[in-house]
Design a protein around this motif. Structure first.
Motif, PDB file in Angstrom:
ATOM      1  N   ASN A   3       0.847  -1.184   0.000  1.00  0.00           N
ATOM      2  CA  ASN A   3       0.000   0.000   0.000  1.00  0.00           C
ATOM      3  C   ASN A   3       0.885   1.237   0.000  1.00  0.00           C
ATOM      4  N   THR A   4       0.402   2.310  -0.615  1.00  0.00           N
ATOM      5  CA  THR A   4       1.097   3.589  -0.547  1.00  0.00           C
ATOM      6  C   THR A   4       0.162   4.601   0.101  1.00  0.00           C
ATOM      7  N   TYR A   5       0.736   5.476   0.890  1.00  0.00           N
ATOM      8  CA  TYR A   5      -0.040   6.471   1.610  1.00  0.00           C
ATOM      9  C   TYR A   5       0.498   7.865   1.286  1.00  0.00           C
ATOM     10  N   THR A   6      -0.422   8.799   1.099  1.00  0.00           N
ATOM     11  CA  THR A   6      -0.050  10.169   0.778  1.00  0.00           C
ATOM     12  C   THR A   6      -0.796  11.115   1.714  1.00  0.00           C
ATOM     13  N   TRP A   7      -0.044  12.015   2.336  1.00  0.00           N
ATOM     14  CA  TRP A   7      -0.628  13.053   3.186  1.00  0.00           C
ATOM     15  C   TRP A   7      -0.765  14.333   2.387  1.00  0.00           C
ATOM     16  N   GLU A   8      -1.872  15.038   2.593  1.00  0.00           N
ATOM     17  CA  GLU A   8      -2.059  16.377   2.037  1.00  0.00           C
ATOM     18  C   GLU A   8      -2.536  17.276   3.175  1.00  0.00           C
ATOM     19  N   PHE A   9      -2.145  18.531   3.110  1.00  0.00           N
ATOM     20  CA  PHE A   9      -2.559  19.519   4.096  1.00  0.00           C
ATOM     21  C   PHE A   9      -3.145  20.706   3.343  1.00  0.00           C
ATOM     22  N   PRO A  10      -4.429  20.595   2.943  1.00  0.00           N
ATOM     23  CA  PRO A  10      -5.014  21.591   2.057  1.00  0.00           C
ATOM     24  C   PRO A  10      -5.303  22.943   2.712  1.00  0.00           C
ATOM     25  N   GLN A  11      -5.336  22.977   4.034  1.00  0.00           N
ATOM     26  CA  GLN A  11      -5.686  24.245   4.684  1.00  0.00           C
ATOM     27  C   GLN A  11      -5.138  24.276   6.099  1.00  0.00           C
ATOM     28  N   MET A  12      -4.703  25.463   6.501  1.00  0.00           N
ATOM     29  CA  MET A  12      -4.339  25.725   7.888  1.00  0.00           C
ATOM     30  C   MET A  12      -5.044  27.004   8.300  1.00  0.00           C
ATOM     31  N   ASP A  13      -5.675  26.978   9.455  1.00  0.00           N
ATOM     32  CA  ASP A  13      -6.322  28.172   9.986  1.00  0.00           C
ATOM     33  C   ASP A  13      -5.319  28.859  10.903  1.00  0.00           C
ATOM     34  N   VAL A  14      -5.190  30.169  10.770  1.00  0.00           N
ATOM     35  CA  VAL A  14      -4.197  30.907  11.548  1.00  0.00           C
ATOM     36  C   VAL A  14      -4.804  32.123  12.231  1.00  0.00           C
ATOM     37  N   TYR A  15      -4.229  32.459  13.372  1.00  0.00           N
ATOM     38  CA  TYR A  15      -4.495  33.743  14.007  1.00  0.00           C
ATOM     39  C   TYR A  15      -3.474  34.723  13.432  1.00  0.00           C
ATOM     40  N   PRO A  16      -3.882  35.880  12.943  1.00  0.00           N
ATOM     41  CA  PRO A  16      -2.907  36.842  12.417  1.00  0.00           C
ATOM     42  C   PRO A  16      -1.864  37.222  13.467  1.00  0.00           C
ATOM     43  N   SER A  17      -2.285  37.308  14.730  1.00  0.00           N
ATOM     44  CA  SER A  17      -1.381  37.642  15.819  1.00  0.00           C
ATOM     45  C   SER A  17      -1.874  36.941  17.077  1.00  0.00           C
ATOM     46  N   PHE A  18      -0.931  36.301  17.792  1.00  0.00           N
ATOM     47  CA  PHE A  18      -1.289  35.594  19.016  1.00  0.00           C
ATOM     48  C   PHE A  18      -0.045  35.460  19.875  1.00  0.00           C
ATOM     49  N   ALA A  19      -0.126  35.842  21.130  1.00  0.00           N
ATOM     50  CA  ALA A  19       0.977  35.686  22.093  1.00  0.00           C
ATOM     51  C   ALA A  19       2.301  36.232  21.541  1.00  0.00           C
ATOM     52  N   ASP A  20       2.239  37.435  20.974  1.00  0.00           N
ATOM     53  CA  ASP A  20       3.429  38.111  20.421  1.00  0.00           C
ATOM     54  C   ASP A  20       4.055  37.389  19.230  1.00  0.00           C
ATOM     55  N   GLN A  21       3.307  36.519  18.560  1.00  0.00           N
ATOM     56  CA  GLN A  21       3.772  35.847  17.341  1.00  0.00           C
ATOM     57  C   GLN A  21       2.811  36.211  16.210  1.00  0.00           C
ATOM     58  N   SER A  22       3.275  36.060  14.970  1.00  0.00           N
ATOM     59  CA  SER A  22       2.447  36.338  13.797  1.00  0.00           C
ATOM     60  C   SER A  22       2.083  35.039  13.092  1.00  0.00           C
ATOM     61  N   ASN A  23       0.873  34.998  12.523  1.00  0.00           N
ATOM     62  CA  ASN A  23       0.397  33.844  11.745  1.00  0.00           C
ATOM     63  C   ASN A  23       0.555  32.532  12.502  1.00  0.00           C
ATOM     64  N   VAL A  24      -0.093  32.451  13.637  1.00  0.00           N
ATOM     65  CA  VAL A  24      -0.016  31.260  14.493  1.00  0.00           C
ATOM     66  C   VAL A  24      -1.095  30.259  14.058  1.00  0.00           C
ATOM     67  N   VAL A  25      -0.656  29.086  13.630  1.00  0.00           N
ATOM     68  CA  VAL A  25      -1.583  28.041  13.172  1.00  0.00           C
ATOM     69  C   VAL A  25      -2.340  27.484  14.375  1.00  0.00           C
ATOM     70  N   PHE A  26      -3.683  27.433  14.256  1.00  0.00           N
ATOM     71  CA  PHE A  26      -4.474  26.846  15.341  1.00  0.00           C
ATOM     72  C   PHE A  26      -5.275  25.628  14.885  1.00  0.00           C
ATOM     73  N   THR A  27      -5.392  25.379  13.577  1.00  0.00           N
ATOM     74  CA  THR A  27      -6.020  24.156  13.072  1.00  0.00           C
ATOM     75  C   THR A  27      -5.326  23.736  11.777  1.00  0.00           C
ATOM     76  N   VAL A  28      -4.986  22.459  11.690  1.00  0.00           N
ATOM     77  CA  VAL A  28      -4.424  21.886  10.461  1.00  0.00           C
ATOM     78  C   VAL A  28      -5.463  20.919   9.901  1.00  0.00           C
ATOM     79  N   HIS A  29      -5.881  21.139   8.667  1.00  0.00           N
ATOM     80  CA  HIS A  29      -6.792  20.232   7.969  1.00  0.00           C
ATOM     81  C   HIS A  29      -5.930  19.270   7.153  1.00  0.00           C
TER      82      HIS A  29
END
Length: 68
Positions: A3-29
């Motif tokens: 069997n062969t397996y392939t991962w795809e990550f079509p979308q990531m949801d981000v906060y523009p600013s969070f805890a003094d960081q920029s573009n913080v990913v909060f959900t990975v689809h």
């Protein structure tokens, strides 16, 4: 008959600013697709989403530096 397996990550949801960081990913689809080389070939996919939590002061990878 491997069997062969392939991962795809079509979308990531981000906060523009969070805890003094920029573009913080909060959900990975994600999509995981499995295929085999039998006759007839079979393919199946499953979709999911994973919530993430960033805690200020812990190691952080900037969004532009994320890789699969």
């Amino acid at each position: 008959m491997a069997n062969t397996y392939t991962w795809e990550f079509p979308q990531m949801d981000v906060y523009p600013s969070f805890a003094d960081q920029s573009n913080v990913v909060f959900t990975v689809h994600w999509i995981l697709t499995g295929k085999n080389n039998l006759t007839p070939a079979t393919e199946a996919s499953v979709y999911g989403a994973q919530a993430l939590t960033y805690t200020a002061g812990t190691p952080f990878t900037p969004f532009d530096n994320l890789t699969q």
